[in-house]
Design an enzyme around this catalytic site. Structure first.
Site, PDB file in Angstrom:
ATOM      1  CE  LYS A  83       2.665  -4.521   2.449  1.00 16.33           C
ATOM      2  NZ  LYS A  83       3.431  -4.771   1.210  1.00 16.33           N
ATOM      3  CB  SER A  95       1.978  -7.915  -0.091  1.00 14.10           C
ATOM      4  OG  SER A  95       3.068  -6.997  -0.071  1.00 14.10           O
ATOM      5  CB  SER A 141       4.093  -5.796  -2.967  1.00 16.55           C
ATOM      6  OG  SER A 141       4.103  -7.202  -2.961  1.00 16.55           O
TER       7      SER A 141
END
Length: 499
Positions: A81, A161, A185
């Site tokens: 990420k 996210s 997330s």
């Protein structure tokens, strides 16, 4: 080092839906070559999932080199990420403000990953600033990476996210990915993309050189196709870090998280079923009941629990996140080696105003602005004590103790919603209890349990602090007992199943 020939687009199309290459040993270079082909065909072209921001075209050669070293990950590829620093690429958190944030350093969790024989394949898109910029945001969108699409239905959301990490694993772009979670997330995008996601106990994995939100709740964690793979990746990245006080116990708590997974059993385990957290949808209730029946047939004792989420928890958590966002973001930005970048949250707010056409076309920065005003330390400390008590001592700990259960289970999230950049997210309400584990900092595993209208739904397993290994074993046992058919990515827009 063996050099691999470039993969052709035709080969990519022929192998899009192929599972991992079936060999007695994991062929990391061949897998990496296939993964790059998938990225080219599905992320850069075709449905353009926008899950991957940047990737290493020589990953197959690095995988070959790593696999020859005989380390635990054996050259397996991992996407990261883009709020986690890696030395090769900028770490942007999806924002144009950090598009040049090339620190030249690895976060400690990435250094551990490489030392274990993992290959960093690239960086994944995310909800910008990990979805803490504005209340009306659209999950999966960032100014740097655009909009991530769900491979099961490209007109529907990948949740956030860690949107890109979830979509990338579902699409076969890497062996596994690393996401981060403050509250939902990792688990929401894992559930909605039909993969396994594990939010470990806060303090199991270092947060140093990770763009922050909350010192109380932030953690990185694995996202993978199976519980075993998630456990293998967790073992590689977990460990103590002298720069992150929360990880002081990690070396003592970490273990070979894959040990015992193959023989793990549900027999005699008491499973606490959070019935009120199923929500109001009949189709999810039917799917959840099937999962419970699978566990019962596998020998588990089912214990029904009627419990409401504490009403004060949300407000207390919100105060904590706003206060800690300002403090932790200021500290992170001040640590960046490039002095031309924003140095404070206030400077980020001004950057967004100056670049409103690119950064704020779809939504604003109300949460950033609220965080700048949340400065009352006494109120923060009271809110943190309240939220920790409600989620931990009076929440998960009490339920485990009073009902004498080994784990709490509930659906993780509802089905993916239609993405709407104009109006923002519209989460199906009343489903799941992940905020308890997030606020308490306790482990939370989601495992696919089936689909509603071909849209994946995950099953959550939540337990006590530092019970990470036990939660993974229970998840692996359920994975074997599961009888529901799982959804497979269509890489097209959603349509009714009878059309």
């Amino acid at each position: 080092m063996r050099r691999l020939p470039p993969t052709t687009f035709a080969l990519a199309l022929a192998l899009l839906a192929s599972p991992a290459i079936a060999t007695e040993t994991y062929d990391a270079p061949a897998e990496a070559e296939l993964q790059i082909a998938r990225i080219k065909a599905l992320d850069d072209a075709g449905p353009m999932l926008n899950a991957v921001i940047v990737y290493e075209p020589e990953a197959a050669n690095y995988a070959n080199e790593a696999s020859e070293a005989g380390m635990p990950l054996d050259g397996r590829t991992v996407l990261v990420k883009d709020n986690i620093e890696t030395m090769e690429w900028p770490t942007t958190a999806g924002s144009l403000a950090l598009k040049d944030n090339l620190t030249g350093r690895d976060a400690p969790l990435i250094a551990r990953l490489r030392a274990a024989g993992g290959v960093v394949l690239g960086k994944t898109n995310l909800s910008e600033w990990a979805n803490i910029r504005d209340n009306n945001s659209t999950s999966g969108w960032s100014a740097v990476g655009g909009l991530t699409r769900n491979p099961h239905a490209i007109d529907r959301n990948a949740c956030g996210s860690s949107s890109g990490s979830g979509a990338a694993v579902a699409a076969g772009f890497a062996w596994a990915a690393i996401g981060t979670e403050t509250d939902g997330s990792i688990t929401c995008p894992a559930s909605i993309n039909g993969i396994v996601g594990f939010k470990p106990t806060v303090g199991m994995v270092s947060r140093t050189h990770v763009v922050p939100i909350s010192s109380s709740q932030d953690t990185a964690g694995p996202m993978a196709s199976t519980v075993f793979d998630a456990a293998l990746l967790l073992g590689a990245i977990a460990g103590s870090d002298p720069l992150d006080a929360a990880t002081a116990e990690a070396d003592a708590r970490k273990t070979d998280f894959t040990q015992g997974l193959a023989g793990a059993s549900l027999a005699g385990k008491r499973i606490g079923v959070l019935r009120k957290q199923v929500g109001s949808r009949d189709d999810i209730r039917v799917l959840f009941d099937k999962a419970i029946d699978d566990m019962r047939r596998a020998g588990a004792e089912i214990v029904e629990i009627e419990a409401d989420e504490p009403g004060e928890l949300g407000a207390a958590e919100f105060t904590v996140l706003l206060y800690e966002l300002r403090v932790t973001m200021d500290a992170y930005l001040a640590s960046l080696p490039d002095e031309g970048l924003p140095r404070t949250l206030a400077e980020l707010v001004e950057f967004n105003k100056a670049h409103a056409d690119e950064e704020m076309r779809w939504f604003g920065q109300s949460l950033f602005e609220m965080a700048l005003q949340t400065t009352d330390e006494a109120a923060y400390r009271e809110a943190r004590a309240t939220s920790l008590r409600l989620a931990g001592e009076d929440g998960i700990d009490r339920l485990l103790r009073d009902y004498r259960v080994d784990v709490l289970v509930a659906p993780t999230a509802g089905p993916s919603w239609t993405t709407d950049l104009v109006l923002g997210d519209h989460y199906p309400g009343g489903i799941g209890a992940g905020s308890l584990a997030a606020v308490a900092g306790y482990p939370h595993l989601t495992v696919p349990m089936g689909a509603v209208e071909r849209l994946p739904i995950g099953l959550s397993f939540m337990g006590a602090k530092w019970s990470d290994h036990e939660i993974l074993k229970l998840g692996a046992a359920y994975e074997r007992a599961r009888s529901a058919e799982l959804a497979t990515p269509s890489f097209g827009a959603w349509s009714p199943s009878d059309q």
